[in-house]
Design a protein around this motif. Structure first.
Motif: not given
Length: 154
Positions: A55, A59, A65, A83, A85-87, A101, A103
């Motif tokens: 991961i 990313f 992430l 970041p 993006a986020r989990f 995830w 974006r």
């Protein structure tokens, strides 16, 4: 001079504060029913190290992430230190890991990708993002389609 500095430091009227803008509510996504037995993971920290390593590799160009519920660039107001993006969550079934995830940026989207074991591992399992495994839209449907052999054009 101090009054001017304080005025500039405050957010403009009607705009969310920096923290509020970068930590929106996590999307509400129903539990996924898979065609195979799965285990659900709700945080990056709970994932095995080989999965976290892939991961991080995948990313790295987007600033990483963020952890579930964490700060990320959720809008088109970009902060280079956060970041993009986020989990959301992950599911593990047999030798496949699904990472869900979100974006941020100009167009917010929900995505899933699949990690599968590679043959290059000599000292333990190595997982890589599988080509054609990035789906958007209904994450559950995309994950189940992947298990049935469907691949995205990415």
């Amino acid at each position: 001079m101090i009054v001017m500095a304080v005025a500039f430091a405050q957010a403009a009227p009607g705009l969310p504060a920096r923290h509020e803008r970068h930590v929106p509510e996590t999307p509400k996504i129903a539990e996924c029913r898979f065609t195979q037995a799965t285990t659900r993971f709700d945080s990056l920290k709970a994932l095995p190290e080989p999965i976290r390593a892939e991961i991080a590799r995948f990313f790295k160009n987007g600033g990483g992430l963020a952890e579930a519920g964490g700060e990320f660039n959720s809008t088109d107001v970009i902060d280079a230190h956060i970041p993009g993006a986020r989990f959301i969550r992950a599911y593990h079934t047999q030798d496949t890991w699904f990472i869900w995830w979100e974006r941020g940026g100009f167009v917010h989207s929900l995505l899933t990708l699949a990690l599968t074991r590679t043959q290059e591992a000599t000292s333990g399992p190595v997982f890589r993002v599988t080509p054609g495994s990035i789906f958007t839209g209904d994450l559950c449907a995309g994950s189940n389609a992947f298990l049935l052999g469907v691949r995205a054009a990415n």
